[in-house]
Write a protein that holds these residues in place. Structure first.
Motif, mmCIF file in Angstrom:
data_model
loop_
_atom_site.group_PDB
_atom_site.id
_atom_site.type_symbol
_atom_site.label_atom_id
_atom_site.label_comp_id
_atom_site.label_asym_id
_atom_site.label_seq_id
_atom_site.Cartn_x
_atom_site.Cartn_y
_atom_site.Cartn_z
ATOM 1 N N THR A 128 0.837 -1.203 0.000
ATOM 2 C CA THR A 128 0.000 0.000 0.000
ATOM 3 C C THR A 128 0.872 1.253 0.000
ATOM 4 O O THR A 128 2.020 1.240 0.445
ATOM 5 C CB THR A 128 -0.920 0.060 1.242
ATOM 6 O OG1 THR A 128 -0.128 0.032 2.433
ATOM 7 C CG2 THR A 128 -1.916 -1.095 1.262
ATOM 8 N N GLY A 201 0.309 -5.221 -6.332
ATOM 9 C CA GLY A 201 -1.056 -5.663 -6.105
ATOM 10 C C GLY A 201 -1.175 -7.169 -5.946
ATOM 11 O O GLY A 201 -0.243 -7.926 -6.252
ATOM 12 N N ARG A 205 0.916 -7.413 -10.315
ATOM 13 C CA ARG A 205 1.429 -6.272 -11.064
ATOM 14 C C ARG A 205 2.101 -5.265 -10.138
ATOM 15 O O ARG A 205 1.699 -5.101 -8.985
ATOM 16 C CB ARG A 205 0.298 -5.575 -11.821
ATOM 17 C CG ARG A 205 -0.258 -6.357 -12.984
ATOM 18 C CD ARG A 205 -1.272 -5.537 -13.751
ATOM 19 N NE ARG A 205 -0.698 -4.298 -14.280
ATOM 20 C CZ ARG A 205 -1.402 -3.363 -14.918
ATOM 21 N NH1 ARG A 205 -2.707 -3.505 -15.058
ATOM 22 N NH2 ARG A 205 -0.803 -2.277 -15.367
ATOM 23 N N TYR A 207 2.971 -1.221 -9.641
ATOM 24 C CA TYR A 207 2.438 0.067 -10.061
ATOM 25 C C TYR A 207 3.423 1.167 -9.722
ATOM 26 O O TYR A 207 3.728 1.399 -8.542
ATOM 27 C CB TYR A 207 1.097 0.329 -9.378
ATOM 28 C CG TYR A 207 0.034 -0.682 -9.747
ATOM 29 C CD1 TYR A 207 -0.831 -0.457 -10.821
ATOM 30 C CD2 TYR A 207 -0.088 -1.876 -9.041
ATOM 31 C CE1 TYR A 207 -1.798 -1.395 -11.173
ATOM 32 C CE2 TYR A 207 -1.047 -2.824 -9.383
ATOM 33 C CZ TYR A 207 -1.897 -2.568 -10.455
ATOM 34 O OH TYR A 207 -2.845 -3.504 -10.795
ATOM 35 N N ASN A 208 3.902 1.843 -10.753
ATOM 36 C CA ASN A 208 4.722 3.015 -10.521
ATOM 37 C C ASN A 208 3.866 4.143 -9.962
ATOM 38 O O ASN A 208 2.635 4.127 -10.056
ATOM 39 C CB ASN A 208 5.405 3.448 -11.817
ATOM 40 C CG ASN A 208 6.547 2.524 -12.203
ATOM 41 O OD1 ASN A 208 7.283 2.042 -11.344
ATOM 42 N ND2 ASN A 208 6.683 2.257 -13.494
ATOM 43 N N TYR A 211 0.492 5.583 -11.101
ATOM 44 C CA TYR A 211 -0.655 4.685 -11.185
ATOM 45 C C TYR A 211 -1.134 4.180 -9.821
ATOM 46 O O TYR A 211 -2.057 3.375 -9.747
ATOM 47 C CB TYR A 211 -0.320 3.486 -12.085
ATOM 48 C CG TYR A 211 -0.010 3.872 -13.505
ATOM 49 C CD1 TYR A 211 -0.968 4.472 -14.317
ATOM 50 C CD2 TYR A 211 1.260 3.673 -14.026
ATOM 51 C CE1 TYR A 211 -0.673 4.844 -15.631
ATOM 52 C CE2 TYR A 211 1.567 4.039 -15.329
ATOM 53 C CZ TYR A 211 0.594 4.621 -16.124
ATOM 54 O OH TYR A 211 0.889 5.000 -17.411
ATOM 55 N N TRP A 212 -0.519 4.653 -8.749
ATOM 56 C CA TRP A 212 -0.916 4.175 -7.425
ATOM 57 C C TRP A 212 -2.404 4.400 -7.157
ATOM 58 O O TRP A 212 -3.075 3.547 -6.587
ATOM 59 C CB TRP A 212 -0.120 4.912 -6.347
ATOM 60 C CG TRP A 212 1.307 4.534 -6.216
ATOM 61 C CD1 TRP A 212 2.031 3.692 -7.027
ATOM 62 C CD2 TRP A 212 2.220 4.998 -5.226
ATOM 63 N NE1 TRP A 212 3.324 3.612 -6.603
ATOM 64 C CE2 TRP A 212 3.472 4.406 -5.500
ATOM 65 C CE3 TRP A 212 2.095 5.872 -4.149
ATOM 66 C CZ2 TRP A 212 4.592 4.650 -4.707
ATOM 67 C CZ3 TRP A 212 3.214 6.119 -3.359
ATOM 68 C CH2 TRP A 212 4.446 5.512 -3.634
ATOM 69 N N SER A 215 -4.702 1.679 -8.554
ATOM 70 C CA SER A 215 -4.165 0.320 -8.449
ATOM 71 C C SER A 215 -5.134 -0.666 -7.809
ATOM 72 O O SER A 215 -4.859 -1.864 -7.758
ATOM 73 C CB SER A 215 -2.857 0.338 -7.645
ATOM 74 O OG SER A 215 -3.080 0.825 -6.330
ATOM 75 N N THR A 217 -5.870 -0.746 -4.631
ATOM 76 C CA THR A 217 -5.315 -1.166 -3.341
ATOM 77 C C THR A 217 -5.860 -0.279 -2.219
ATOM 78 O O THR A 217 -7.040 -0.318 -1.933
ATOM 79 C CB THR A 217 -3.772 -1.150 -3.401
ATOM 80 O OG1 THR A 217 -3.304 0.147 -3.797
ATOM 81 C CG2 THR A 217 -3.265 -2.188 -4.413
ATOM 82 N N GLN A 220 -9.338 2.336 -2.115
ATOM 83 C CA GLN A 220 -9.854 2.419 -3.482
ATOM 84 C C GLN A 220 -10.924 1.354 -3.680
ATOM 85 O O GLN A 220 -10.630 0.153 -3.603
ATOM 86 C CB GLN A 220 -8.727 2.228 -4.493
ATOM 87 C CG GLN A 220 -7.663 3.306 -4.451
ATOM 88 C CD GLN A 220 -6.444 2.944 -5.256
ATOM 89 O OE1 GLN A 220 -6.538 2.368 -6.321
ATOM 90 N NE2 GLN A 220 -5.274 3.284 -4.734
ATOM 91 N N ASN A 225 -7.608 -5.462 -4.911
ATOM 92 C CA ASN A 225 -6.261 -5.798 -5.357
ATOM 93 C C ASN A 225 -5.234 -5.711 -4.238
ATOM 94 O O ASN A 225 -4.030 -5.735 -4.488
ATOM 95 C CB ASN A 225 -5.850 -4.875 -6.518
ATOM 96 C CG ASN A 225 -4.710 -5.449 -7.343
ATOM 97 O OD1 ASN A 225 -4.514 -6.660 -7.403
ATOM 98 N ND2 ASN A 225 -3.953 -4.582 -7.988
#
Length: 265
Positions: A128, A201, A205, A207-208, A211-212, A215, A217, A220, A225
């Motif tokens: 996270t 996630g 995948r 996530y840079n 894109y957090w 994601s 996570t 969200q 994920n």
């Protein structure tokens, strides 16, 4: 279980001073035993804040199925300080932190973290992260957006962590907040080294940073994920729709929108 060229130490911090530590510990143990890590590692349990011998005996009975090495640390610092004490006592190359309320939610969880940490240019990975600025206008914290990996369920090089914490004390909660998301946060230290911070996630995948917020996570939607949960993620799940909206906004603001992400990129 896959072997690695770099040894991995996983710390589960169990604090006996937490009011619901028994249920938290049982939840973690069950999730660890029922989820494949996917990669060779050494599991440690850091025992902290047990003032009653009977409670510590109870804790050792609960964690016995883990066959973990145990380390006892003083209860005079918070989680970051306990991880620092532990990291000084072990020899593994890479370390992963899990706090008392952690719950593993997906198979191959450690392998997924490791694979992305092994990518070129990556210095820290976590289940996270957030863009939140702690305490509104409180001094010591960057303005929003303030990208940082949350220090529960994160993984990085042990020596990097020891360098980042060297000379620092964590005797109060504010110092731990500053280390997690302040101007000299662990994430910012990693980025100053020219390395990236990545959220991983449940889907495997990575996530840079840009894109957090989408994601799937932390804070969200239904957090479907999430690779590793904790008290904060469970609290979000149990919150009312209004509270969820406020929490999501504090963590991500307008960056929950694809359009906002593209403007930022």
């Amino acid at each position: 279980m896959e072997a690695t060229s770099r040894s991995i130490g996983v710390a589960y911090l169990l604090r006996g001073g937490d009011p619901d530590w028994v249920n938290d510990c049982q939840r973690f143990v069950n999730s660890y035993l029922n989820s494949q890590a996917g990669i060779t590692h050494q599991i440690y349990v850091i025992l902290k804040g047990f003032v009653c011998a009977d409670d510590e005996l109870c804790a050792r009975n609960i964690i016995s199925p883990l066959h973990a090495s145990t380390i006892t640390v003083a209860d005079d610092s918070f989680d970051i300080g306990a991880y620092q004490d532990w990291a000084l006592q072990i020899s593994e190359d890479l370390i992963c932190f899990l706090n008392t309320g952690s719950e593993i939610l997906g198979d191959c969880w450690l392998h997924k973290l490791y694979m992305h940490l092994s990518d070129e240019g990556v210095g820290i990975v976590g289940a996270t992260g957030s863009f939140e600025r702690f305490g509104g206008r409180r001094l010591g914290f960057p303005k929003f957006p303030n990208p940082h990996i949350r220090t529960n369920a994160c993984m990085l090089d042990r020596k990097l962590y020891l360098d980042a914490t060297h000379g620092k004390s964590f005797e109060n909660k504010m110092k731990t907040y500053l280390f997690e998301s302040g101007h000299q946060s662990l994430t910012r230290i990693v980025k100053k080294l020219g390395l990236r911070a990545v959220i991983v996630g449940r889907n495997g995948r990575g996530y840079n940073e840009k894109y957090w917020a989408i994601s799937g996570t932390f804070r969200q939607g239904d957090q479907s994920n999430l690779l590793i949960g904790d008290r904060n993620t469970r609290s979000f799940t149990e919150s009312s729709w209004t509270d969820k909206s406020n929490l999501a906004n504090s963590a991500w603001g307008a960056f929950r929108s694809n359009c906002a992400l593209y403007r930022w990129c």
